[in-house]
Design an enzyme around this catalytic site. Structure first.
Site, PDB file in Angstrom:
ATOM      1  N   HIS A  19       0.844  -1.208   0.000  1.00  0.00           N
ATOM      2  CA  HIS A  19       0.000   0.000   0.000  1.00  0.00           C
ATOM      3  C   HIS A  19       0.879   1.258   0.000  1.00  0.00           C
ATOM      4  CE1 HIS A  19      -3.112  -2.552   2.383  1.00  0.00           C
ATOM      5  NE2 HIS A  19      -3.611  -2.381   1.177  1.00  0.00           N
ATOM      6  N   LYS A  43     -15.733  -7.345   4.625  1.00  0.00           N
ATOM      7  CA  LYS A  43     -14.607  -7.645   5.526  1.00  0.00           C
ATOM      8  C   LYS A  43     -14.932  -7.272   6.968  1.00  0.00           C
ATOM      9  CE  LYS A  43     -10.865  -7.039   2.149  1.00  0.00           C
ATOM     10  NZ  LYS A  43      -9.799  -6.136   1.686  1.00  0.00           N
ATOM     11  N   ARG A  92      -2.533  -5.919  -8.299  1.00  0.00           N
ATOM     12  CA  ARG A  92      -1.545  -6.988  -8.139  1.00  0.00           C
ATOM     13  C   ARG A  92      -1.736  -7.972  -9.298  1.00  0.00           C
ATOM     14  NH1 ARG A  92      -3.341  -8.055  -2.085  1.00  0.00           N
ATOM     15  NH2 ARG A  92      -5.246  -7.932  -3.280  1.00  0.00           N
ATOM     16  N   SER A 130      -3.104  -7.568   3.267  1.00  0.00           N
ATOM     17  CA  SER A 130      -3.226  -7.384   4.717  1.00  0.00           C
ATOM     18  C   SER A 130      -3.649  -8.691   5.381  1.00  0.00           C
ATOM     19  CB  SER A 130      -4.265  -6.310   5.031  1.00  0.00           C
ATOM     20  OG  SER A 130      -3.895  -5.087   4.465  1.00  0.00           O
TER      21      SER A 130
HETATM   22  O1  PNS Z   1      -8.784  -2.672   0.447  1.00  0.00           O
HETATM   23  P1  PNS Z   1     -10.108  -3.114  -0.103  1.00  0.00           P
HETATM   24  O2  PNS Z   1     -10.940  -3.800   0.972  1.00  0.00           O
HETATM   25  O3  PNS Z   1     -10.004  -3.936  -1.354  1.00  0.00           O
HETATM   26  O4  PNS Z   1     -10.880  -1.759  -0.523  1.00  0.00           O
HETATM   27  C1  PNS Z   1     -12.194  -1.783  -0.996  1.00  0.00           C
HETATM   28  C2  PNS Z   1     -12.842  -0.425  -0.759  1.00  0.00           C
HETATM   29  C3  PNS Z   1     -12.861  -0.095   0.737  1.00  0.00           C
HETATM   30  C4  PNS Z   1     -12.053   0.657  -1.498  1.00  0.00           C
HETATM   31  C5  PNS Z   1     -14.291  -0.492  -1.321  1.00  0.00           C
HETATM   32  O5  PNS Z   1     -15.014  -1.489  -0.655  1.00  0.00           O
HETATM   33  C6  PNS Z   1     -15.017   0.850  -1.203  1.00  0.00           C
HETATM   34  O6  PNS Z   1     -14.832   1.719  -2.041  1.00  0.00           O
HETATM   35  N1  PNS Z   1     -15.841   1.007  -0.141  1.00  0.00           N
HETATM   36  C7  PNS Z   1     -16.583   2.247   0.117  1.00  0.00           C
HETATM   37  C8  PNS Z   1     -18.075   2.041  -0.191  1.00  0.00           C
HETATM   38  C9  PNS Z   1     -18.299   2.093  -1.697  1.00  0.00           C
HETATM   39  O7  PNS Z   1     -18.130   3.129  -2.323  1.00  0.00           O
HETATM   40  N2  PNS Z   1     -18.681   0.928  -2.248  1.00  0.00           N
HETATM   41  C10 PNS Z   1     -18.909   0.784  -3.670  1.00  0.00           C
HETATM   42  C11 PNS Z   1     -17.608   0.517  -4.401  1.00  0.00           C
HETATM   43  S1  PNS Z   1     -17.897   0.433  -6.125  1.00  0.00           S
END
Ligand code: PNS
Length: 164
Positions: A19, A43, A92, A130
Site C-alpha cells: 500500500h 470484511k 496486483r 493485509s
Molecule cells: O482494500 P479493499 O478492501 O479492497 O478496498 C475496498 C474499498 C474499501 C475501497 C471499497 O469497498 C469501497 O470503495 N468502499 C466504500 C463504499 C463504496 O463506495 N462501495 C462501492 C464501491 S464500487
C-alpha cells in the site's frame, strides 16, 4: 496532473509496504493524495478506523502531500465532496482485476467526474495482502518485511491477541 487531488481508498487493515509504495507513487503524480480508510462491507476488520488512520499517518509522515481520513459512505460521494479527479488503486495479479474493474465502472457511473487510475504493484509485492500478513503473523512468521517498520510492533501485538 499536478493540480489534481487523488483519493487512495482501501481497508488498510493494516497498511502494508505494498500500500505504502502505491501511496508514495501516487503522491509523486498528484498534487494531493487523500488516503481514505473506507468500509468494505465484506470484511470484518481487526483494527478500528481510528487505529488504521493512525498507522497510515505514522507510515506516511515523511510525505508532505498526503493526508489520511475515514469515510463511511460511498467513495464516489466522498470524491465529489473533496473535488477529487482521480481514485488511485494498486493492481496486483490478474485476480484483482475483475473486482477492481467492477468498482471502477461503478464509481464512474456514480461520479462521472472521477477517473480510476491503476498502478501496477512492484513485483515483490505481487503476493502481499493485509489478510496474508495477519495470518502468517498470527502463526509466528516474521512480518517485518511486509508492514512499515513504524507500525510493526502495533500490528504484531494486535494479531497475536485477537481471536479469529
Ligand atoms: O482494500 P479493499 O478492501 O479492497 O478496498 C475496498 C474499498 C474499501 C475501497 C471499497 O469497498 C469501497 O470503495 N468502499 C466504500 C463504499 C463504496 O463506495 N462501495 C462501492 C464501491 S464500487
Amino acid at each position: 496532473m499536478d493540480q489534481i487531488t487523488a483519493v487512495c481508498p482501501g481497508s488498510f487493515d493494516p497498511v502494508t509496504v505494498g500500500h505504502l509504495d502505491i501511496i508514495r507513487r501516487a503522491a509523486n503524480m498528484f498534487a494531493h493524495v487523500i488516503v481514505v480508510v473506507a468500509t468494505n462491507s465484506s470484511k470484518r476488520p481487526s483494527f478500528t478506523a481510528e487505529e488504521r488512520i493512525e498507522m497510515i499517518k505514522l507510515a506516511t509522515a515523511d510525505i508532505p502531500n498526503v493526508s489520511v481520513t475515514h469515510y463511511d459512505g460511498l467513495l464516489a460521494d466522498y470524491a465529489k465532496q473533496v473535488g477529487a479527479g482521480a481514485i488511485v488503486k494498486g493492481l496486483r495479479a490478474m485476480s484483482d482485476f475483475e473486482y477492481e474493474f467492477q468498482m471502477a465502472l461503478t464509481n464512474k457511473k456514480l461520479n462521472p467526474d472521477v477517473e480510476t487510475v491503476f498502478l501496477t504493484t512492484k513485483a515483490e509485492n505481487m503476493y502481499l495482502s493485509s489478510s496474508m500478513v495477519k495470518e502468517i503473523g498470527r502463526m509466528g512468521a516474521d512480518i517485518r518485511d511486509f508492514v512499515p517498520e513504524v507500525i510493526h510492533e502495533t500490528v504484531l501485538k494486535r494479531i497475536k491477541t485477537e481471536r479469529k
